[in-house]
Design a protein around this motif. Structure first.
Motif, short mmCIF file in Angstrom:
data_model
loop_
_atom_site.label_atom_id
_atom_site.label_comp_id
_atom_site.label_asym_id
_atom_site.label_seq_id
_atom_site.Cartn_x
_atom_site.Cartn_y
_atom_site.Cartn_z
N VAL A 18 -80.17 38.41 30.05
CA VAL A 18 -78.77 38.16 29.72
C VAL A 18 -78.14 37.16 30.68
CG1 VAL A 18 -76.50 39.22 29.45
CG2 VAL A 18 -78.53 40.44 28.69
N ILE A 19 -78.22 37.43 31.95
CA ILE A 19 -77.48 36.63 32.92
C ILE A 19 -78.10 35.25 33.10
CG2 ILE A 19 -76.73 36.53 35.32
CD1 ILE A 19 -76.57 39.62 35.18
N CYS A 20 -79.41 35.16 33.24
CA CYS A 20 -80.06 33.86 33.45
C CYS A 20 -79.83 32.90 32.28
CB CYS A 20 -81.54 34.05 33.72
SG CYS A 20 -81.87 34.77 35.34
N ARG A 25 -77.04 28.06 30.25
CA ARG A 25 -76.20 27.39 29.26
C ARG A 25 -74.94 26.83 29.89
NH1 ARG A 25 -77.24 32.28 25.59
NH2 ARG A 25 -79.17 31.67 24.58
N LEU A 26 -74.34 27.58 30.80
CA LEU A 26 -73.14 27.10 31.48
C LEU A 26 -73.44 25.84 32.28
CD1 LEU A 26 -70.19 27.47 32.45
CD2 LEU A 26 -71.13 28.80 34.34
N LEU A 27 -74.53 25.83 33.03
CA LEU A 27 -74.88 24.65 33.81
C LEU A 27 -75.20 23.46 32.92
CD1 LEU A 27 -76.98 26.25 36.68
CD2 LEU A 27 -74.63 25.42 36.77
N PRO A 33 -72.27 16.34 30.08
CA PRO A 33 -71.31 15.25 29.95
C PRO A 33 -71.23 14.36 31.18
CG PRO A 33 -70.33 17.28 29.20
CD PRO A 33 -71.63 17.64 29.87
N VAL A 34 -71.52 14.88 32.34
CA VAL A 34 -71.49 14.07 33.55
C VAL A 34 -72.77 13.27 33.69
CG1 VAL A 34 -71.36 14.16 36.06
CG2 VAL A 34 -69.91 15.65 34.70
#
Length: 101
Positions: A18-20, A25-27, A33-34
């Protein structure tokens, strides 16, 4: 965790399943975009330096993040509303059936 049917979750399994993926995905959302302009601007513009005060960097990137955040927030609220209404229906149905009997 609840969707997978874990009543007593193991912390290591929860972290792995779950957490990984959530952090990955967040990273990805934050770095994509950067990273894309840093790789594509030199090819298209023929320059090696990027101005971080350009309107694209100052205005468009925050707008993209805001749009994604608002869309995901609305989707989460919609799913929460659907789950709430289903829970209310599930709880009211037995009460209604008892009243009819």
């Amino acid at each position: 965790i609840n969707r997978n049917g874990w009543s007593r979750p193991d912390p290591m399994t929860a972290t792995k399943e779950v957490i990984c993926p959530a952090v990955r995905r967040l990273l990805t959302v934050l770095a994509f975009p950067v990273g894309m302009p840093l790789r594509t601007f030199p090819f298209f513009l023929g320059c090696s330096q990027i101005s971080y005060t350009s309107p694209v960097v100052v205005n468009i990137y925050p707008g993209v993040f805001t749009g994604i955040g608002v869309a995901r927030g609305m989707l989460g609220l919609h799913n929460a509303y659907l789950k709430l209404s289903q829970t209310v229906r599930d709880n009211e149905f037995p009460v209604e059936m008892r009243l009819r009997n």
